[in-house]
Design an enzyme around this catalytic site. Structure first.
Site, PDB file in Angstrom:
ATOM      1  CG  ASP A 310     -13.339   1.670 -13.548  1.00 49.10           C
ATOM      2  OD1 ASP A 310     -13.559   0.998 -12.555  1.00 49.10           O
ATOM      3  OD2 ASP A 310     -12.273   1.566 -14.203  1.00 49.10           O
ATOM      4  CB  SER A 379       9.463  11.174   6.895  1.00 48.51           C
ATOM      5  OG  SER A 379       9.248  10.510   8.026  1.00 48.51           O
ATOM      6  CG  ASN A 381      11.361   6.197   9.528  1.00 49.00           C
ATOM      7  OD1 ASN A 381      11.198   5.250   9.951  1.00 49.00           O
ATOM      8  ND2 ASN A 381      12.967   6.447   9.567  1.00 49.00           N
ATOM      9  CB  THR A 382       7.503  10.204  11.653  1.00 54.64           C
ATOM     10  OG1 THR A 382       7.285  11.092  10.435  1.00 54.64           O
ATOM     11  CG2 THR A 382       8.975  10.588  12.000  1.00 54.64           C
ATOM     12  CG  ASP A 520     -11.406  -2.139 -17.538  1.00 53.80           C
ATOM     13  OD1 ASP A 520     -11.920  -2.721 -16.570  1.00 53.80           O
ATOM     14  OD2 ASP A 520     -11.017  -0.916 -17.384  1.00 53.80           O
TER      15      ASP A 520
END
Lengths: 680, 563
Positions: A310, A379, A381-382, A520
């Site tokens: 993997d 955040s 948001n920003t 798997d």
């Protein structure tokens, strides 16, 4: 790692406690009923018995029994050295089992009366838990047996089996649902469905394995046993018929002498060390914190041609790190690095720290966090983070969000660069200083250091590595090239993995794979060697034929090496044993026949002192070489990651040629000693 | 040793190796089953025999077919030998053979051994020679090549039990390989003066006026197949030393070439069939190097001669028992070739070789007749050694040993060891028993180590299906007729059946792909390893016996004592 693994407490090759116990066990193992499993040493024991009887007979008849007694003594020692080698190997396993057993005290389980109601349970001994029983485990409890979490989430200390002291999260559903008996719940609670019958839990299997109790001969060991038994029969024919030939020639050698000839010719060296090699091989595996369901799986690991790994967590660290700074036109790279580092000073995420690290390492930019600085955290948001200091502003974040803060500054070249980075599977972050756009930080998943070299080593051993990833082809290709894998499987679904393995197997390749998730499991079962991660699901653990307690997928490389080492050690000692025969003929044949045909004394090229000392020297050498090779059998012949030809040439030189020459020197030396002490 | 001697040996060997490539390719084609020119003849034969040529056989069916063929032909040949007095083509009116001798002779020819406890021109009619012996010279050789073909297919195929059809293999090998080659060699031999006639004998009056009967017969054809098929049973008692079997140095070179040709072509054919020509080549080179080394050892021993004669003022090599028209080098080469191939034809008396020279012939047979060995049997014998070598040394590269993509596991090793056990059991067991019985001792013409060598040689030659004799031994006794007969049976079939079982097991296995981690089975390293393993696994167990025979005699000779 702040770990206290089993490996950290290695058991010395010559631990006196083990040796003392092994010395006693060696005698117990003389029981012919047990020894018959080992045909070569069994024959040696019968011959030793015969010679002892003859020596006693001589004593009663008043003949000088010195020679017969010496031969008998050394034949018994040959057998004892062989049983001792096995006992030492077992002793080391037993010592390891003791460590494990300490984790398994008399546990009490809280058996739920009603699956839906966690408050009502009966306390029962853990040893009585059957498969599918539901138990409640609360903080501070030891998990009573192996199982799968069906409800709840808790942090579990698995150091008892993995040695890893940091607790891990176990929760119902998903890939982190398997728990192991003997591990401790630290916080919260779990409802566990038991998946192992009593006596078959992980730890119990592991103990049985290292103690050698459940040891069955591996396929290759069986084949080698047959070869050795065949050689023993051939030499038995040669020695028995020699009586007829010698009788015709006028002088029949004594039974003692013929017994000595037989034992020195049959492959006692490898016969005596074979089981020790096998036990020591399993021991080495457990020392690496890998449990194999059988010795067969370990041997198969030595055979594999292809390794499926993997990407995330194996080849790469699995988290994004800063890999480069790309300034826009007119900006000095160092200024961009400075700004990026400042914007990340307050960012304690691995990504943020990696920016600071890269700035320092690549551009020599280093700052301390100013106490007046105001940290602006990331955040959702920003989607930006940064720092405000003395009216100045530094920000880094998602390209779109930064561009909203500095409208109109994005040139076409900037946008093209952003796109290029994204296409390669990396993540671009934009950086601004005050109101000015400076450039891009490239974050990407970093290939682990040293992994490239390990893959190169595998390639030299003839093993191709294949990376499996859910990434798109472009990203996968970029990382594959960087890591140096031979092939990759991008956007891989479980079906893709299975199909890939099947295809390779049809082309005649043996495939190993590591995996942890339930999805798997089919691929693990299909692979010739499946290594399941201890942290994985119960399904994965059952599908694989090995379980890695440390959940370190690159461990497969060590498993492969241990498997190879096991076979190499057997092959080398077999070669050594057979090559030894040449010199023994030169020691014993002239000693036996010089009385009949004096001319045959010319074959005594070692110039051994007397016929008796020649025969005795060969027998003594034959016994001592077993003890001398015990450390090699336990440690294993050193494995080097080179191609088969180089490996063969090297081992042939050491064990083939060495096996031809060493006994000439050894027998001569023993003869000299025998003469010096007046025994000849 | 002389330069011209070396050159003679080198030229013959070079001619053999050069022919091995086209001949090997042709044998691979024939075994490959492609439609060839005589397809109508084949079809007619298959129809007559009720054989479906498309039907493949598993290893058991293949082995049973081979055993049935051998059993039926043993019975036929036994009957011919016993009843020859009443059968046609018996101008000299020879009586039938005794039961024990007929038993021994029938087994001898069915097992490709051609041990002869009788004198051909004084005991067998032309009819018995042609319809009894010559036929079996073809059949036993073809059966050996067929079995080798089945083993080769096992390496080439995967996941199947089908090893091919024995009857088809037998027919095609005879039709396309043995018959054409034998015809060509026969014609050349006739041109060189070898008789091919149905007349029994001619009478001549010698200078002294005495009447001499000179035996004749259909010699050339039998000579050709006796060598090409590594059979070795001579038309005459003197075998290829007889001027009617082998009139000149030129015919001798052709005969020496014939007895090596197919043996060396087999590994090339094997390489082709399994699709790995380099692996086949490695086997051939290993065979060639070992044969060359033993030939030179034999040549050196014979050229060095007898020090006792040197002391009497008779310098030179050992010419006792050798034909002047062949000389020491070609005699050494033929002697080494005939014992290395299970042929057993002789142009020199092996009994008269120097002790070391005699030891070389013994060792060559005891190694199991694999360098290059009998036609077909040499290849599958070699493959047994290959499997053992790959198994022991292959472990040293850290993988389950494999050869040509086939894993070598417990079953193969068990069967290989079973096969390898046969030779020491038959040779050493038989020799020891014979030397402890009055009957056995009565057969010996010489005492001391030389006597031991004679007895060891008889059992070695029989068990290895060689058929040459050390002379000096009266072999037509109940003990030796029956005992050696059983040794021949064991040497052929107790070896062949486990080998076919190995083939069955290998054919069923998947064929693994090679990688850098795979044990390399071509190239110098492998060839060296294989050669050493053949010497150690094949030879070491005979060292005690050899030291009481030829080695003791050699040292005694150096000390001035002869036997």
């Amino acid at each position: 790692m702040t770990t206290q693994t089993l490996e950290a407490a290695p058991i010395g090759l010559f631990d006196p406690r083990i040796l003392r116990r092994a010395g006693l066990d060696a005698f117990a193992k003389l029981n012919p009923a047990a020894l018959i499993r080992n045909p070569v040493i069994f024959v040696t024991e019968i011959v030793a018995l015969l010679v002892s009887v003859l020596a006693i007979h001589d004593l009663i008849d008043g003949h000088s029994p010195t020679f017969a007694i010496s031969i008998a003594l050394w034949l018994w020692l040959t057998v004892l050295f062989a049983t001792f080698a096995e006992a030492v190997a077992e002793g080391r396993g037993r010592a390891r089992a003791e460590t494990l057993r300490r984790t398994r005290s008399d546990l009490v389980a809280r058996l739920l009366d009603d699956p839906a109601d966690r408050t009502r349970f009966t306390e029962v001994p853990a040893a009585t838990l059957r498969r599918d029983a539901l138990v409640l485990v609360r903080a501070g409890d030891l998990i009573p047996s192996d199982g799968e979490v069906v409800e709840g989430q808790a942090s579990v200390d698995e150091s008892a089996i993995t040695g890893e002291s940091a607790p891990v999260i176990r929760e119902a559903g998903g890939d982190r649902s398997a728990v192991t008996g003997g591990t401790q719940v630290i916080s919260d609670w779990l409802v566990v469905r038991i998946t192992a019958e009593p006596g078959h839990t992980f730890i119990e299997q592991m103990i049985a394995l290292v103690e050698g109790a459940s040891r069955r001969k591996t396929p290759n060991e069986i084949a080698l046993d047959i070869l050795l038994a065949g050689l023993t029969i051939i030499f038995l024919i040669a020695v028995v018929t020699l009586v007829g030939l010698a009788r015709y020639s006028g002088h029949v050698p004594s039974v003692v002498v013929l017994a000595a000839l037989l034992v020195t010719l049959i492959p006692t060296t490898i016969g005596g060390l074979l089981s020790a090699i096998g036990i020591a091989g399993m021991d080495r595996l457990v020392r690496f914190n890998v449990i194999a369901t059988s010795g067969r799986a370990v041997e198969a690991a030595g055979d594999i041609d292809m390794l499926l790994l993997d990407k995330t967590g194996t080849i790469t660290f699995g988290n994004r790190m800063a890999a480069g700074f790309h300034p826009i036109a007119g900006v000095d790279p160092r200024s961009l690095a400075q700004a990026a580092a400042l914007a990340s000073l307050g960012d304690e995420t691995p990504e943020g720290r990696s920016v600071v690290t890269l700035a320092r390492d690549a551009h020599g930019v280093a700052f301390d966090l100013d106490p007046d600085a105001v940290i602006v955290p990331f955040s959702a948001n920003t989607r930006v983070s940064g720092i405000d200091l003395h009216d100045r502003v530094w920000r880094k974040g998602a390209v779109d969000s930064i561009l909203e803060l500095v409208p109109g500054q994005a040139t076409d070249a900037f946008r093209a660069e952003v796109e290029r980075i994204a296409r390669l599977g990396a993540t671009p972050l934009a950086v601004m200083e005050d109101n000015r756009l400076l450039g891009i930080i490239e974050l990407k998943d970093t290939v682990k250091p040293g992994i490239r070299e390990r893959f190169a080593a595998l390639r030299r051993m003839g093993i191709r590595t294949v990376m499996i990833t859910g990434d798109n082809r472009t990203t996968a290709a970029a990382i594959a090239a960087e890591a140096g894998v031979d092939d990759f499987l991008a956007q891989a679904t479980p079906q893709d993995k299975l199909a890939y393995i099947r295809r390779e197997q049809e082309a005649g390749r043996l495939v190993a794979m590591c995996g942890d998730g339930t999805n798997d499991a089919p691929a693990l079962a299909q692979a010739d060697v499946g290594v399941a991660m201890q942290t994985g699901t119960q399904a994965a653990r059952e599908a694989g034929n090995m379980v890695d307690l440390d959940s370190d997928p690159t461990k497969l490389i060590e498993v492969v090496e241990i498997g190879k080492q096991l076979l190499i050690t057997r092959g080398s000692l077999t070669t050594f044993s057979i090559a030894n025969d040449v010199s023994k003929y030169f020691a014993i044949l002239p000693a036996i026949f010089a009385a009949t045909y004096p001319g045959l004394a010319a074959l005594n090229i070692m110039r051994l002192h007397t016929p008796q000392s020649a025969i005795l020297s060969a027998v003594i050498f034959n016994a001592l070489i077993i003890v001398a090779l015990v450390p090699l059998a336990l440690r294993g012949v050193r494995f080097r990651a080179t191609g088969a030809s180089a490996l063969l040439r090297r081992n042939l030189l050491i064990y083939g040629l060495g096996g031809l020459i060493a006994p000439f020197i050894g027998i001569k030396l023993i003869d000299l000693v025998l003469v010096a002490i007046g025994a000849a | 040793m002389t330069l011209i001697g070396w050159v003679q040996i080198a030229l013959v060997l070079a001619a053999v190796l050069a022919a091995a490539f086209p001949l090997g390719a042709w044998i691979a084609t024939v075994l490959g089953g492609r439609r060839l020119a005589l397809a109508p003849v084949e079809r007619a034969l298959y129809r007559a025999g009720g054989i479906d040529p498309e039907r493949g056989m598993g290893w058991k069916s293949y082995a049973i077919a081979l055993l049935v063929l051998s059993a039926v032909h043993f019975a036929l040949l036994y009957a011919i030998l016993r009843l020859q007095y009443w059968l046609p083509f018996n101008p000299q009116g020879f009586a039938g053979m005794s039961p024990k001798l007929a038993f021994n002779t029938a087994i001898s020819f069915v097992t490709n051994t051609n041990w002869q406890a009788y004198s051909g021109e004084a005991a067998l009619s032309n009819g018995a020679q042609m319809f009894g012996l010559t036929v079996h010279n073809f059949l036993s050789a073809a059966a050996g090549i067929a079995a080798a073909g089945a083993v080769a297919r096992a390496f080439a195929r995967a996941g199947t039990g089908d090893l091919g059809n024995f009857w088809v293999d037998l027919t095609r090998i005879t039709l396309y390989v043995l018959l054409p080659l034998a015809l060509v060699v026969t014609i050349v031999l006739i041109a060189l003066g070898v008789p091919q006639t149905l007349a029994g004998s001619v009478d001549a009056i010698t200078l002294e006026g005495a009447k001499q009967t000179i035996a004749l017969g259909p010699v050339a054809f039998q000579e050709a197949i006796k060598l090409l098929g590594t059979n070795g049973g001579g038309f005459f008692n003197a075998n290829s030393a007889h001027p009617f079997e082998n009139p000149s140095a030129i015919s001798n070179i052709l005969e020496n070439w014939s007895l090596l040709a197919i043996g060396f072509a087999m590994p090339i054919a094997f390489g082709r069939i399994v699709g790995r020509p380099r692996d086949g080549l490695a086997l051939m080179i290993t065979m060639a190097i070992l044969l060359a080394a033993f030939t030179l050892a034999l040549y050196a021993a014979e050229a060095a001669g007898n020090p006792l004669l040197h002391a009497l003022g008779l310098p030179g090599g050992n010419m006792e028992g050798k034909e002047v028209r062949f000389g020491i080098p070609l005699s050494s080469l033929f002697t080494a070739s005939t014992t290395a191939t299970s042929t057993g034809a002789v142009i020199a008396a092996h009994d008269s070789l120097t002790p070391l020279g005699g030891m070389v012939t013994l060792v060559l047979m005891q190694l199991g007749e694999v360098i290059p060995g009998g036609v077909g049997s040499g290849l599958y014998g070699m493959l047994v050694f290959v499997l053992l070598t790959v198994f022991i040394a292959g472990l040293m590269v850290g993988r389950t040993p494999e050869y040509l993509g086939k894993k070598v596991e417990a079953r193969e090793i068990k069967l290989a060891m079973l096969a390898v056990l046969i030779l020491p059991l038959a040779i050493l067991g038989g020799t020891a028993i014979s030397l402890c019985t009055a009957s056995g001792l009565g057969s010996l013409a010489n005492a001391g180590p030389h006597g031991l060598s004679e007895m060891l040689y008889a059992w070695t030659s029989s068990a290895a299906n060689n058929g040459s004799a050390f002379a000096g031994l009266s072999a037509d006794t109940p003990l030796l007729d029956y005992g050696l007969g059983i040794a021949m049976l064991l040497g052929r079939f107790a070896y062949l059946v486990p080998v076919l079982a190995i083939a069955g097991s290998l054919a069923a296995k998947p064929k693994l792909a090679a990688s850098a981690g795979t044990f390399p089975t071509h190239g110098v390293l492998f060839a060296t390893l294989l050669a050493i393993n053949i010497l150690i696994l094949g030879g070491l167990q005979f060292l005690p016996a050899l030291s009481l025979g030829p080695l003791a005699e050699q040292f005694a000779m150096l000390a001035g004592q002869t036997y």
